[in-house]
Design a protein around this motif. Structure first.
Motif, mmCIF file in Angstrom:
data_model
loop_
_atom_site.group_PDB
_atom_site.id
_atom_site.type_symbol
_atom_site.label_atom_id
_atom_site.label_comp_id
_atom_site.label_asym_id
_atom_site.label_seq_id
_atom_site.Cartn_x
_atom_site.Cartn_y
_atom_site.Cartn_z
ATOM 1 N N LYS A 139 43.969 -62.880 -0.329
ATOM 2 C CA LYS A 139 43.420 -63.048 1.010
ATOM 3 C C LYS A 139 44.297 -63.921 1.906
ATOM 4 C CE LYS A 139 38.658 -62.665 -0.715
ATOM 5 N NZ LYS A 139 37.351 -63.351 -0.845
ATOM 6 N N THR A 140 45.118 -64.779 1.307
ATOM 7 C CA THR A 140 45.943 -65.693 2.101
ATOM 8 C C THR A 140 47.397 -65.627 1.658
ATOM 9 O OG1 THR A 140 45.702 -67.606 0.615
ATOM 10 C CG2 THR A 140 43.956 -67.256 2.252
ATOM 11 N N ARG A 141 48.303 -66.057 2.527
ATOM 12 C CA ARG A 141 49.728 -66.076 2.183
ATOM 13 C C ARG A 141 49.994 -67.051 1.048
ATOM 14 N NH1 ARG A 141 50.867 -62.144 5.583
ATOM 15 N NH2 ARG A 141 50.099 -62.400 7.685
ATOM 16 N N ALA A 142 49.211 -68.135 0.992
ATOM 17 C CA ALA A 142 49.392 -69.110 -0.089
ATOM 18 C C ALA A 142 49.072 -68.471 -1.439
ATOM 19 C CB ALA A 142 48.504 -70.327 0.150
ATOM 20 N N GLU A 143 47.989 -67.679 -1.491
ATOM 21 C CA GLU A 143 47.644 -66.971 -2.725
ATOM 22 C C GLU A 143 48.744 -65.979 -3.101
ATOM 23 O OE1 GLU A 143 42.747 -66.966 -2.272
ATOM 24 O OE2 GLU A 143 43.910 -65.188 -1.754
ATOM 25 N N LEU A 170 46.922 -58.952 5.696
ATOM 26 C CA LEU A 170 46.118 -59.283 4.516
ATOM 27 C C LEU A 170 44.658 -58.944 4.818
ATOM 28 C CD1 LEU A 170 47.735 -62.704 3.490
ATOM 29 C CD2 LEU A 170 48.145 -60.450 2.482
ATOM 30 N N PRO A 171 43.838 -58.694 3.769
ATOM 31 C CA PRO A 171 44.174 -58.842 2.344
ATOM 32 C C PRO A 171 44.958 -57.663 1.778
ATOM 33 C CG PRO A 171 41.911 -58.124 2.583
ATOM 34 C CD PRO A 171 42.421 -58.362 3.979
#
Length: 348
Positions: free
Chosen positions: A143-147, A124-125
């Motif tokens: 930018k994050t795995r959660a996003e 990422l990103p």
């Protein structure tokens, strides 16, 4: 020889008509929305229509009408090769890969489990995009795995609207704050918070797929190169402040010196393969080499009126004013002449 021009096209339309009048090219204005449009086109050799992904009626049938006429032997602008991939980033992924055209690496998934598995292993990103949208709309930096999981859950769940009201309002406010927009335009964005656009309503919610593109750092701009009839002109679009997107930002540089020749050369080479009548390439640089992000046959004409000249395929520069909309009409006129000549020869 007579050219039909649809009466409600986007910004090319009035310029086509103006050129036809000045050059003495026979034309007539038609209504492609009319049920008897085929009858109205009987005395015409060609149809030109600057259809838009933002106009609901155009979304429903513009390409189908143009393809049908092309198959029947009429000359059309835009033709199949020019417009089948219009406003379809997923389609463009396959096109670039099949034709080995230098482009940003992209990833598409039609299964939620596979998309999540890829997300857990990729770096990422990444840039998430819906297949449609212009001016950097429907584009988000993950930018994050959660996003990423949140986005994937949405597209494989209730879906995402083509029209993002909050993002639209933020962009209107940004342009107002930087002197590129008006306060009344901000108020229109506020009013739109309660509903989606008609075009987005017609298209429906985007769901059942997840499309990502590699994020290429180090670019403070992109280069938009437009190729028409072996001629090219270009602009440099600066990235928005505290953002990664350039398209639609309104901060444009026009000087010839601001345009890398390697981007122009890539555009010419790519269109040698694609064979589009008119095509705009959005280009950035990866490891100092130009790569294509996406393409579109259409563009907002006023944004290019300040271009100081154009290149030919040999990358020779012609300084001065130009009329790319005349080039489009001339392409159609030449194709009609070629088609009619072939018919004459076939009948002899």
């Amino acid at each position: 020889m007579k050219i039909a021009i649809h009466k409600e096209g986007d910004s090319f339309t009035t310029r086509w008509i103006d050129y036809c009048q000045k050059a003495g090219i026979p034309y007539k204005v038609v209504d492609c929305y009319a049920s008897d449009i085929m009858n109205d086109l009987k005395d015409c050799d060609a149809l030109m229509w600057h259809h838009s992904h933002m106009r609901p009626k155009d979304v429903l049938f513009a390409r189908q009408l143009l393809y049908s006429l092309e198959l029947a032997g009429k000359v059309v602008f835009p033709d199949f090769k020019t417009t089948w991939h219009f406003d379809d980033k997923v389609g463009q992924k396959y096109l670039f890969e099949a034709c080995d055209i230098p482009s940003a690496r992209s990833f598409v998934f039609y299964n939620k489990k596979e998309a999540l598995k890829w997300l857990d292993s990729t770096s990422l990103p990444k840039v998430f995009k819906l297949r449609g949208g212009s001016g950097s709309s429907n584009v988000e930096l993950i930018k994050t795995r959660a996003e990423g999981r949140s986005i994937i859950n949405k597209v494989f769940g209730s879906g995402i609207s083509n029209y993002q009201a909050w993002s639209n309002l933020k962009e209107r406010y940004r342009k107002y704050r930087t002197g590129k927009g008006t306060f009344s335009n901000v108020l229109r964005g506020v009013a739109r918070l309660g509903y989606i656009t008609k075009a987005a309503d017609v298209k429906g919610r985007e769901k059942g797929y997840a499309y990502f593109q590699e994020f290429i750092p180090g670019n403070d701009s992109d280069i938009r190169v437009i190729v028409i009839d072996n001629k090219a002109f270009a602009i440099k679009r600066m990235v928005r402040e505290n953002d990664f997107r350039a398209s639609g930002g309104g901060d444009i540089l026009y000087r010839k010196e601001d345009i890398p020749l390697s981007a122009v050369e890539l555009a010419f080479k790519a269109n040698d393969v694609l064979k589009c009548q008119c095509i705009a390439f959005d280009i950035v640089f990866k490891d100092h080499q130009p790569v294509i992000i996406e393409i579109s046959y259409g563009f907002r004409a006023p944004a290019y009126d300040s271009c100081p000249g154009f290149w030919n395929k040999n990358l020779d520069w012609t300084e001065g004013s130009m009329n790319p909309y005349a080039w489009m009409v001339d392409l159609v006129v030449d194709k009609v002449s070629q088609t009619n000549n072939r018919r004459v020869v076939a009948n002899d």
